[in-house]
Design a protein around this motif. Structure first.
Motif, PDB file in Angstrom:
ATOM      1  N   THR A 228     -22.361   8.746  34.823  1.00 31.29           N
ATOM      2  CA  THR A 228     -21.604   7.525  34.560  1.00 31.29           C
ATOM      3  C   THR A 228     -21.228   6.879  35.877  1.00 31.29           C
ATOM      4  O   THR A 228     -20.977   7.560  36.864  1.00 31.29           O
ATOM      5  CB  THR A 228     -20.300   7.850  33.795  1.00 31.29           C
ATOM      6  N   GLU A 239     -16.604  -2.712  36.316  1.00 34.25           N
ATOM      7  CA  GLU A 239     -17.694  -2.398  35.405  1.00 34.25           C
ATOM      8  C   GLU A 239     -17.770  -0.894  35.227  1.00 34.25           C
ATOM      9  O   GLU A 239     -17.500  -0.134  36.165  1.00 34.25           O
ATOM     10  CB  GLU A 239     -19.034  -2.930  35.945  1.00 34.25           C
ATOM     11  N   GLN A 240     -18.141  -0.470  34.037  1.00 29.71           N
ATOM     12  CA  GLN A 240     -18.380   0.958  33.852  1.00 29.71           C
ATOM     13  C   GLN A 240     -19.408   1.164  32.743  1.00 29.71           C
ATOM     14  O   GLN A 240     -19.556   0.326  31.850  1.00 29.71           O
ATOM     15  CB  GLN A 240     -17.093   1.710  33.544  1.00 29.71           C
ATOM     16  N   GLY A 241     -20.103   2.284  32.869  1.00 31.09           N
ATOM     17  CA  GLY A 241     -21.132   2.569  31.870  1.00 31.09           C
ATOM     18  C   GLY A 241     -22.055   3.653  32.373  1.00 31.09           C
ATOM     19  O   GLY A 241     -21.866   4.202  33.459  1.00 31.09           O
ATOM     20  N   LYS A 245     -27.939   2.356  33.141  1.00 34.40           N
ATOM     21  CA  LYS A 245     -27.741   1.016  32.610  1.00 34.40           C
ATOM     22  C   LYS A 245     -27.038   0.111  33.607  1.00 34.40           C
ATOM     23  O   LYS A 245     -27.457  -1.018  33.873  1.00 34.40           O
ATOM     24  CB  LYS A 245     -26.886   1.068  31.323  1.00 34.40           C
ATOM     25  N   VAL A 246     -25.953   0.608  34.167  1.00 33.41           N
ATOM     26  CA  VAL A 246     -25.172  -0.234  35.080  1.00 33.41           C
ATOM     27  C   VAL A 246     -26.011  -0.639  36.280  1.00 33.41           C
ATOM     28  O   VAL A 246     -25.925  -1.766  36.767  1.00 33.41           O
ATOM     29  CB  VAL A 246     -23.897   0.507  35.542  1.00 33.41           C
ATOM     30  N   GLU A 312     -15.981  -4.166  26.306  1.00 32.09           N
ATOM     31  CA  GLU A 312     -17.286  -3.530  26.100  1.00 32.09           C
ATOM     32  C   GLU A 312     -18.259  -4.575  25.587  1.00 32.09           C
ATOM     33  O   GLU A 312     -18.260  -4.915  24.404  1.00 32.09           O
ATOM     34  CB  GLU A 312     -17.150  -2.383  25.100  1.00 32.09           C
ATOM     35  N   ARG A 314     -21.689  -4.489  26.002  1.00 31.34           N
ATOM     36  CA  ARG A 314     -22.884  -3.865  25.429  1.00 31.34           C
ATOM     37  C   ARG A 314     -22.485  -2.456  25.038  1.00 31.34           C
ATOM     38  O   ARG A 314     -21.434  -1.965  25.414  1.00 31.34           O
ATOM     39  CB  ARG A 314     -24.011  -3.784  26.446  1.00 31.34           C
ATOM     40  N   ASP A 316     -21.570   1.017  25.179  1.00 35.57           N
ATOM     41  CA  ASP A 316     -21.135   1.923  26.251  1.00 35.57           C
ATOM     42  C   ASP A 316     -20.960   1.251  27.596  1.00 35.57           C
ATOM     43  O   ASP A 316     -20.597   1.899  28.556  1.00 35.57           O
ATOM     44  CB  ASP A 316     -22.139   3.069  26.464  1.00 35.57           C
ATOM     45  N   GLN A 317     -21.222  -0.022  27.712  1.00 35.60           N
ATOM     46  CA  GLN A 317     -21.113  -0.655  29.026  1.00 35.60           C
ATOM     47  C   GLN A 317     -20.025  -1.738  28.981  1.00 35.60           C
ATOM     48  O   GLN A 317     -20.094  -2.674  28.179  1.00 35.60           O
ATOM     49  CB  GLN A 317     -22.456  -1.280  29.396  1.00 35.60           C
ATOM     50  N   SER A 318     -19.040  -1.612  29.852  1.00 35.55           N
ATOM     51  CA  SER A 318     -17.939  -2.579  29.863  1.00 35.55           C
ATOM     52  C   SER A 318     -17.864  -3.270  31.203  1.00 35.55           C
ATOM     53  O   SER A 318     -18.255  -2.724  32.232  1.00 35.55           O
ATOM     54  CB  SER A 318     -16.593  -1.887  29.643  1.00 35.55           C
TER      55      SER A 318
END
Lengths: 336, 344, 321
Positions: A228, A239-241, A245-246, A312, A314, A316-318
């Protein structure tokens, strides 16, 4: 990923420092503002940011070297932020450990390697006294320092940078913690030995089911080792995810800026990044606005008036951005 | 231990007269025990006018010592113990003090890692420029101030900042001031020793863009010294890899990236996790750089080299007794390695 | 260039060897102590000190105790075979006065230094590590103690106190000389406190007491030793000074007292150089010795002051080939 129970949960962690020497000085540096995340066993979470972003402060808050101005730290659901008393502090320290950036500075130059590993074992009564030497050797073995008998007798100045960092990791492991906060563990090491330390972290995470918080400014190593990624800017998580993805399809303009700036030999000719004047990362009395607004290429009107919440956008992605991750509550504002 | 003899290293042809030529340069320190430590051992290197030469290596490889030797700013106990440094054909080591004074900053200037090491914290930025300019040429204060403003604008800083003190500027701006100072007398060569290592990655990108642009406009050559090989691949024309005081590989930047030949270079490239593509377990390089007071016999990399195995007895014997010499293996591509030599 | 220095001081050692490295001594002297013992200035200083202490120790065997203070022979005799340092105005042996005086002077200086160093170390380090209000209070006390003019205060106190015993002298000198060292030690402890290894000890769970004594202090030993030596030699001088103006115990043998009597009896005017030269020399040599050791500690602690074998220090040959 959410099925696994959290090891350690941070909620709204905040740390403000007073600025200026005057007794009644009101200005505050918002080193860390409303930071929330979860660390799960058997994962490495990368906390990425530049200097002044607050990432080192978060690390020290987790290690209880600073006391938070606000927010909570929960361990197995229990609030640990207001721990008092030596027993409870020791209890916390046996669960959450830390390694530091400077491999030489984090070891006492006047003491042997054995001392550094034996002390935590003694303090926390991990093993009976006559087993300490044995356990010291086992720990050195675990971090790849062989032969352990020889290494244990050495002083820090007799070791190389990579070896010292491994000693620091062994010391953190001595108390058998569940969480290890690694503050820039490789940035002061030679390039060719950095991978070795990252590999060690990945192996330890698997073998001991540890939760690592890997604090770094280096995106490439974060991608290599982390599950993560949390991106910090001016004291906030923007941002986190999941790491892949990130780092492959970022939401927040700052993450994009970071990715465009990292040396990337694979990329061909790259677009030049735009030089924008922005406030220094650590915000003094930032007020209600997006802290990235001065440097943001896609800022709209509301960005200077309202602090964007972490949304959030997407699965799991915020991200903390009015444009890329608009908050449903602010729909009227945004369409004004 | 055989030293590489000067002027026998084959040089790629078809190039102009080199700006800088190092021939068999050796720099030694005298330590307390009296034994000399060779930080730079028999180095041959050329920098062409207007090219960006990257010099990559890890701590203790001698790259900073080499730069200091070039600028003739080595401090005792370090001294040049052999070889020549030619700048535009002149032997730098033979220059008198007065000639050296003119040489430094006018022909060659230097940008250091930490701007705060080079900037006086209690003097305004503009004054530092003026002092420097007046030390090198006859120029009035007003004219110097004018030129300073131009220089600051050249590096993207508002010219009104001449009145600022160093601590009032951000880290990136300070570094740009240093670069402006280095360009003040329009030198032909600027040596940059880890100029962006202490900076954040975004600021680093800005500075590098700036340097590239300036280099295009003004046409100076750059010796860019860093441990970050991935950075060099992007900015340099040619790259030289240094290990334990020696140059082990030298090639155009994209060639180093695409087809490195020396096991150390390959190992180094293997130490930078990629930003794209699958994530595979990488290895780095085991061990650590040697103690220059007692370097390994033969090839200095052999204790860490995956291709140095006793089973391969003939090669092993060479690797442990004979120092490899730089040999050409491709267009503009030089490698010092027994294995590569054997493979042809 | 500073970068040049860095490249020497970071020789990366090679990989861990399969076989153990150099043999271990049974008793492992701290490395700085070994270095100190090899330092020439320190060697001279320690040598002189050793001689002084030896003389003081064997005093009863090389001189007669009573002849230090009592009348034993013709007064005002220049040095001769029977009285190697001559006799004083009172007819006592200057030699006996010096060797027995050594006992008193050295002992007073030593114990005063012990008290001062203990005070300075504990207060200085505690202030640095504890911080906050504790630091404020201790710093206040320290600063007041520094500002108070020590010599006049010492004079007042000694004149006021009727006791002239050694203990009084030790306490008075020790309790007033600690302050400057306390501030210096506090400063050093402050820089150390923010080093990562102290933070790391805290994260390991070490108690404050253990951090102060187990982690901080061992890194300050050379500075503490320097503090001790400094106070030692200041004490000798102060004590001699006090005695010189008559505030010591004039009935006992001590270097300062010998000088007192020499002055009171106008020995200088009378050309009786032996009655003040030898005690004065004793003081001077001891102080010199202590200074040399101090310089040695300084050189050993500061790596930049050492480093080069003397022969090569100024050799900067430029060879072209």
């Amino acid at each position: 990923m959410s099925a696994v129970p959290a090891e350690l949960e941070v909620q709204g962690l905040t740390k403000h420092f007073r600025v200026g020497g005057a007794l009644f000085e009101r200005s505050r540096v918002h080193a860390v503002d409303d930071v929330s995340f979860v660390l799960r066993p058997g994962t490495i979470t990368a906390l990425v940011g530049e200097s002044g972003s607050g990432k080192s402060t978060v690390a020290r808050l987790l290690a209880r070297l600073y006391t938070p101005t606000g927010g909570r730290v929960l361990f197995d659901g229990k609030d640990l932020t207001s721990l008092r008393g030596r027993r409870r502090t020791l209890d916390y320290r046996s669960q959450v450990q830390m390694t530091f950036q400077d491999p030489f500075g984090s070891l006492n130059p006047a003491k042997t390697v054995r001392h550094h590993l034996a002390r935590p074992l003694r303090i926390h009564h991990v093993v009976p006294r006559d087993h300490i030497d044995q356990r010291v050797h086992e720990l050195l073995d675990t971090v790849g320092l062989v032969p352990p008998e020889t290494i244990a007798a050495k002083y820090p100045h007799e070791l190389s940078g990579g070896q010292r960092q491994r000693v620091a990791i062994a010391r953190a492991l001595a108390v058998e913690p569940r969480v290890v906060v690694a503050d820039e563990p490789i940035s002061m090491l030679d390039v060719s030995i950095r991978i070795g330390i990252l590999n060690l972290m990945a192996d330890l995470k698997e073998q001991h089911n540890l939760a690592f918080l890997y604090v770094t400014h280096d995106l490439a190593s974060a991608r290599y080792v982390a599950d993560t990624v949390l991106v910090m800017y001016a004291g906030q998580i923007v941002e986190q995810g999941p790491a892949d993805k990130v780092l492959s399809s970022p939401l927040h303009p700052y993450t994009e800026l970071l990715l465009a700036s990292v040396p990337d030999p694979e990329a061909g000719a790259r677009d030049e990044i735009e030089v924008r004047k922005g406030l220094a990362a650590a915000a003094v009395d930032p007020g209600e606005r997006c802290r990235f607004v001065d440097r943001c290429p896609i800022a709209i009107d509301v960005c200077s008036r309202v602090t964007p919440p972490l949304v959030e956008a997407r699965r799991d992605q915020s991200a903390r951005c009015h444009v890329r991750a608009p908050s449903p509550d602010l729909r009227e504002e945004l369409h004004a | 231990m055989t030293a590489a003899s000067p002027a026998t290293t084959p040089r790629p042809f078809g190039r102009r007269e080199p700006l800088v030529e190092l021939r068999g340069l050796s720099v030694e320190y005298l330590t307390r025990t009296g034994l000399p430590v060779r930080a730079v051992d028999g180095v041959d290197l050329e920098i062409s006018p207007g090219e960006i030469l990257g010099l990559a290596g890890e701590s203790g490889c001698g790259k900073s010592t080499l730069a200091n030797a070039l600028m003739q700013i080595l401090r005792p106990p370090a001294q040049i113990s052999g070889g020549q440094i030619l700048f535009n054909g002149d032997d730098v080591t033979a220059k008198s003090r007065e000639e050296l004074r003119k040489f430094r900053w006018r022909n060659v200037s230097m940008v250091f890692q930490s701007a705060m090491n080079a900037l006086n914290p209690v003097t305004r930025v503009g004054d530092q420029f003026i002092d420097m300019m007046q030390a090198h040429e006859r120029i009035s204060k007003r004219e110097a101030l004018n030129q300073t403003g131009d220089l600051l604008e050249l590096v993207g800083i508002d010219r009104r900042r001449v009145r600022a003190y160093p601590h009032e500027l951000s880290g990136g701006m300070r570094q740009r001031v240093i670069i402006a100072m280095a360009l003040a007398l329009r030198p032909e060569l600027v040596i940059m020793d880890e100029p962006t290592t202490a900076l954040d990655v975004v600021v680093q990108r800005e500075i590098l863009q700036q340097v590239k642009q300036l280099q295009r406009e003004l046409g100076f050559a750059v010796l860019f010294i860093t441990h970050d090989l991935s950075l060099l691949v992007e900015i340099a024309n040619r790259i030289a890899i240094m290990y334990a005081g020696e140059i082990v590989e030298e090639a155009p930047a994209d060639e180093i990236h695409r087809a490195p030949r020396h096991p150390y270079t390959i190992g180094l490239m293997q130490s930078f996790p990629p930003l794209h593509g699958p994530i595979v377990r990488m290895t780095g390089i085991p061990g650590s750089p040697p103690d220059l007071a007692a370097p390994p016999e033969g090839c200095r990399f052999h204790p860490r080299c995956p291709h140095c195995r006793p089973e391969d007895s003939f090669l092993y014997a060479r690797q442990t007794t004979e120092r490899p010499r730089l040999r050409q293996v491709g267009e503009g591509h030089l490698v010092a390695c027994h294995l590569v030599e054997r493979e042809g | 260039m500073s970068q040049v220095q860095v490249e020497i001081q970071q020789p990366a050692p090679s990989e861990p060897l399969a076989a153990p490295t150099a043999s271990h001594h049974r008793v492992r002297l701290p490395s700085w102590l070994t270095l100190l013992l090899r330092n020439h200035k320190a060697q001279i200083g320690l040598g002189i000190l050793f001689v002084m202490v030896l003389l003081a120790a064997i005093a009863p065997w090389i001189a007669n105790a009573s002849s230090a203070t009592n009348f034993v022979d013709l007064p005002r005799q220049p040095p001769s075979w029977s009285y190697p340092f001559g006799t004083t105005d009172q007819g006592s042996s200057v030699w006996a006065g010096v060797v027995f005086g050594a006992r008193r002077s050295l002992a007073t200086g030593f114990f005063a230094a012990v008290i001062a160093t203990v005070l300075a170390t504990s207060l200085g380090i505690t202030a640095a590590y504890a911080g906050g209000i504790v630091d404020e209070i201790i710093s206040l006390i320290t600063n007041v103690a520094i500002v108070i003019p020590a010599i006049p205060l010492l004079i007042d106190v000694t004149a006021y106190l009727h006791s002239r015993s050694m203990l009084t002298m030790i306490l008075v000198v020790g309790c007033l000389l600690w302050a400057i060292e306390a501030r210096i030690l506090r400063g050093q402890a402050l820089t150390l406190r923010n080093r990562d290894f102290i933070q790391a000890a805290k994260v390991s769970g070490e108690s404050t007491r253990r951090i102060v004594f187990g982690e901080l202090m061992p890194n300050m030993v050379s500075r503490i030793a320097a503090a001790f030596i400094l106070v030692f030699y200041i004490s000798i001088l102060v004590e001699a000074g006090l005695e010189f103006i008559g505030l010591g115990n004039t009935a006992k043998a001590s270097w300062g007292v010998s000088l007192y009597w020499a002055t009171v009896n106008s020995s200088v005017l009378q050309g009786e150089w032996w009655s003040f030269l030898f005690p004065g020399l004793a003081i001077g040599l001891t102080v010199l010795a202590l200074t040399l050791v101090l310089v040695g500690i300084d050189e050993v602690s500061n790596p930049r002051l050492r480093g080069l074998p003397k022969k090569r220090r100024f050799a900067f040959r430029r060879s072209a080939a």
